[in-house]
Design an enzyme around this catalytic site. Structure first.
Site, mmCIF file in Angstrom:
data_model
loop_
_atom_site.group_PDB
_atom_site.id
_atom_site.type_symbol
_atom_site.label_atom_id
_atom_site.label_comp_id
_atom_site.label_asym_id
_atom_site.label_seq_id
_atom_site.Cartn_x
_atom_site.Cartn_y
_atom_site.Cartn_z
ATOM 1 N N GLU A 27 -39.594 34.338 -29.197
ATOM 2 C CA GLU A 27 -39.204 35.529 -28.440
ATOM 3 C C GLU A 27 -37.737 35.411 -28.052
ATOM 4 O O GLU A 27 -37.217 34.308 -27.852
ATOM 5 C CB GLU A 27 -40.069 35.659 -27.177
ATOM 6 C CG GLU A 27 -39.749 36.901 -26.338
ATOM 7 C CD GLU A 27 -40.694 37.084 -25.166
ATOM 8 O OE1 GLU A 27 -40.531 38.085 -24.439
ATOM 9 O OE2 GLU A 27 -41.592 36.241 -24.977
ATOM 10 N N ASN A 72 -42.758 39.992 -23.762
ATOM 11 C CA ASN A 72 -42.261 41.076 -22.921
ATOM 12 C C ASN A 72 -41.013 41.722 -23.493
ATOM 13 O O ASN A 72 -40.769 42.919 -23.300
ATOM 14 C CB ASN A 72 -41.964 40.546 -21.509
ATOM 15 C CG ASN A 72 -43.201 40.062 -20.792
ATOM 16 O OD1 ASN A 72 -44.324 40.304 -21.220
ATOM 17 N ND2 ASN A 72 -43.013 39.363 -19.690
ATOM 18 N N ASN A 172 -47.466 44.591 -26.538
ATOM 19 C CA ASN A 172 -47.646 43.301 -25.871
ATOM 20 C C ASN A 172 -48.024 43.499 -24.408
ATOM 21 O O ASN A 172 -47.342 44.230 -23.685
ATOM 22 C CB ASN A 172 -46.347 42.489 -25.938
ATOM 23 C CG ASN A 172 -46.435 41.200 -25.139
ATOM 24 O OD1 ASN A 172 -47.078 40.237 -25.553
ATOM 25 N ND2 ASN A 172 -45.804 41.163 -23.961
ATOM 26 N N GLU A 173 -49.111 42.875 -23.988
ATOM 27 C CA GLU A 173 -49.514 42.800 -22.578
ATOM 28 C C GLU A 173 -49.348 44.133 -21.838
ATOM 29 O O GLU A 173 -48.785 44.200 -20.739
ATOM 30 C CB GLU A 173 -48.741 41.684 -21.866
ATOM 31 C CG GLU A 173 -49.094 40.308 -22.370
ATOM 32 C CD GLU A 173 -48.487 39.177 -21.561
ATOM 33 O OE1 GLU A 173 -47.656 39.440 -20.657
ATOM 34 O OE2 GLU A 173 -48.836 38.015 -21.828
ATOM 35 N N TYR A 244 -52.435 30.786 -20.016
ATOM 36 C CA TYR A 244 -51.562 29.660 -19.701
ATOM 37 C C TYR A 244 -52.200 28.849 -18.580
ATOM 38 O O TYR A 244 -52.870 29.391 -17.698
ATOM 39 C CB TYR A 244 -50.179 30.149 -19.259
ATOM 40 C CG TYR A 244 -49.420 30.887 -20.332
ATOM 41 C CD1 TYR A 244 -48.749 30.200 -21.334
ATOM 42 C CD2 TYR A 244 -49.368 32.288 -20.352
ATOM 43 C CE1 TYR A 244 -48.041 30.869 -22.329
ATOM 44 C CE2 TYR A 244 -48.673 32.966 -21.337
ATOM 45 C CZ TYR A 244 -48.007 32.257 -22.322
ATOM 46 O OH TYR A 244 -47.314 32.923 -23.298
ATOM 47 N N GLU A 292 -51.006 34.085 -27.462
ATOM 48 C CA GLU A 292 -50.169 33.352 -26.503
ATOM 49 C C GLU A 292 -51.073 32.360 -25.786
ATOM 50 O O GLU A 292 -52.040 32.763 -25.132
ATOM 51 C CB GLU A 292 -49.491 34.272 -25.480
ATOM 52 C CG GLU A 292 -48.343 35.089 -26.033
ATOM 53 C CD GLU A 292 -47.547 35.811 -24.942
ATOM 54 O OE1 GLU A 292 -47.427 35.259 -23.816
ATOM 55 O OE2 GLU A 292 -47.062 36.916 -25.213
ATOM 56 N N GLN A 350 -44.019 28.774 -26.458
ATOM 57 C CA GLN A 350 -43.301 29.239 -27.632
ATOM 58 C C GLN A 350 -42.878 28.040 -28.476
ATOM 59 O O GLN A 350 -43.345 26.928 -28.223
ATOM 60 C CB GLN A 350 -42.098 30.057 -27.189
ATOM 61 C CG GLN A 350 -42.507 31.341 -26.493
ATOM 62 C CD GLN A 350 -41.345 32.248 -26.157
ATOM 63 O OE1 GLN A 350 -40.229 32.074 -26.620
ATOM 64 N NE2 GLN A 350 -41.609 33.238 -25.317
#
Length: 500
Positions: A27, A72, A172-173, A244, A292, A350
């Site tokens: 990203e 993001n 995304n999200e 996460y 992710e 990442q």
């Protein structure tokens, strides 16, 4: 001393090992791109500006696919900014990470980097500030051979062959209030379905990923997936999961058992997806793209001082991982492999510098974090089919998950090699593991390694890059198809067996 037992039988197959399980994520965030994979002034840089030391480590890591450009970041990104002559590209403000984006590295550079790294590109489209038209334009630019305005523009920009991107994330999200263009589940589901249908008109062979929840702790978790899939079920192939994990308040025992949460997360999303499919009377199954996942000390970022100004590639989210982080990450890999019947794609977030297995110094060295090792070993040794592992294990109490088994394990088998991946979650006791492998035929020990040490908080650095690394475990014994090995406390272990 704790004792545990497992049994393997090649007849009890879960699913094939999917190579996309070992994907990663790049990203435009912090130093992931600039001074990470791309640094034209670096001593190892090739003529395209790519750090060859990072390319070497990426190949060693075994990454198979890379999701790009976010994250993001994608929800405010104009993909055209990263094409054409660099000197003509615009400089923009990135609202997601409060940074300045020079667009020196963009779509063409990413595709060239993927070819050199030997990885499959996985693209995300902007459904935050943009929508159907922009997604179609990007798809035409990437996948059409020639003869149209945007495919000819790609050729003019130096890429004669199409990029042939198969897997696409529809945003995304979008459930997150932090996301630019945040939407309700119904709003997002309709937009994702409309975008996906239009993209399939242009290229019917695509694999499409709808945004699931940003985490199982989101207040809309479950309801979000159900609503989004009601709109998109016939259009998409995957629903995404993001998760996460970090250690809280010195609770190492709960942290080491983080895979318990991942297991529940996956099972819940599968149940929701199948419920929607049943209501729609569809025989289709929606798989999971866990695109992710990682250990991330998110609380440190949330408690940091707000960014001032609009810096270019500032150091952000540069967690320095220790041994316990690596062992926990190994447990998460076990969870992903254990669910290979439905998790068919995943991305460690990442790749470089940003919560990453690879760290770099601007203009200087690159090295492996502790978390590099379990990922690289799983990517290298998980082949053939995932086997169901029957275990008996002592349990211990954790504040977050209640009773937790000390042993967590999964195995893969390809006819020639069988590999057992095992974690000892005990914070202070070694574990003697016995395994019944007689159904696999005559075997020999090929390689046995352990990632462990006296200090669970030991780290690697540029000066001591191998302070925490897998070491040979000479304790393993294989006799008449029965294995015995001691797994140290807080350890990731790989037992590689070959057919005689």
């Amino acid at each position: 001393m704790l004792t545990a037992h497992l049994t393997l039988d090649p007849a009890f197959r879960v699913a094939p090992v999917h190579r996309r399980t070992f994907g990663t994520f790049v990203e435009h965030l912090g130093r992931c791109v600039y001074t990470g994979i791309y640094e034209p002034t670096h001593p190892t840089a090739d003529r395209d500006g790519f750090r060859q030391d990072v390319l070497y480590l990426t190949r060693q890591l075994g990454a198979t696919s890379v999701r790009y450009p976010g994250g993001n970041f994608v929800s405010g990104y104009r993909w055209e900014d990263g094409t054409g002559p660099r000197e003509q590209r615009p400089t923009r403000l990135d609202l997601a990470w409060h940074s300045t984006e020079t667009n020196e590295f963009g779509l063409e550079e990413f595709m060239a980097w993927c070819r050199k790294a030997g990885v499959e590109p996985m693209m995300a489209v902007n459904l935050g500030t943009r929508g159907i038209e922009s997604a179609l334009d990007l798809l035409e630019y990437c996948n059409i051979d020639a003869g149209t305005h945007l495919s000819d523009l790609r050729v003019a920009n130096g890429a004669k062959e199409p990029h042939a991107v198969r897997m696409w994330c529809l945003g995304n999200e979008m459930d997150g209030p932090w996301q630019i263009g945040h939407k309700s589940a119904r709003e997002y589901g309709r937009l994702a379905a409309e975008t996906g249908r239009a993209m399939r008109m242009l290229d019917p062979g695509l694999e499409l990923v709808a945004c699931g929840s940003s985490g199982s702790s989101m207040p809309t978790f479950g309801a979000w997936e159900a609503t989004v899939l009601e709109e998109t079920y016939d259009v998409v192939d995957f629903i995404s999961c993001h998760a996460y994990y970090e250690e809280h308040d010195g609770d190492l025992a709960s942290f080491l058992a983080s895979a318990m949460d991942m297991d529940h997360f996956i099972d819940s999303v599968v149940a929701t997806a199948d419920s929607v499919g049943a209501r729609l009377k569809s025989k289709k199954k929606i798989n999971i793209s866990f695109d992710e996942w990682n250990v991330w000390y998110l609380s440190r970022y949330q408690n940091a001082e707000p960014m001032t100004g609009w810096p270019v590639a500032p150091p952000l989210l540069e967690d320095h991982y220790h041994l316990a982080d690596a062992v926990t990450l190994g447990g998460l890999l076990i969870s992903l492999l254990r669910h290979s019947d439905r998790v068919t794609s995943a991305c460690l977030a990442q790749l470089v510098n940003v919560i990453a297995p690879i760290m770099t110094e601007p203009g200087g060295r690159a090295w492996k974090q502790t978390t590099f090792h379990p990922f690289a070993q799983a990517a290298a040794y998980a082949t053939g089919d995932v086997l169901r592992v029957e275990t008996t294990s002592p349990v211990h109490e954790t504040s977050r998950f209640g009773e937790v088994a000390a042993l967590d394990a999964v195995a893969t088998h390809d006819g020639e090699f069988t590999t057992v991946f095992a974690v000892n979650r005990s914070v202070d006791q070694p574990l003697t593991l016995t395994a019944d492998l007689r159904s696999l035929g005559a075997l020999r020990l090929e390689e046995v390694t352990t990632l462990s040490g006296p200090d669970p908080y030991a780290r690697n650095s540029a000066d001591t890059p191998d302070a925490v690394a897998p070491r040979a475990n000479a304790d393993a014994r294989l006799t008449d198809g029965k294995l015995e090995i001691t797994l140290p406390a807080v350890s990731w272990n790989v037992i590689r067996l070959a057919r005689q």
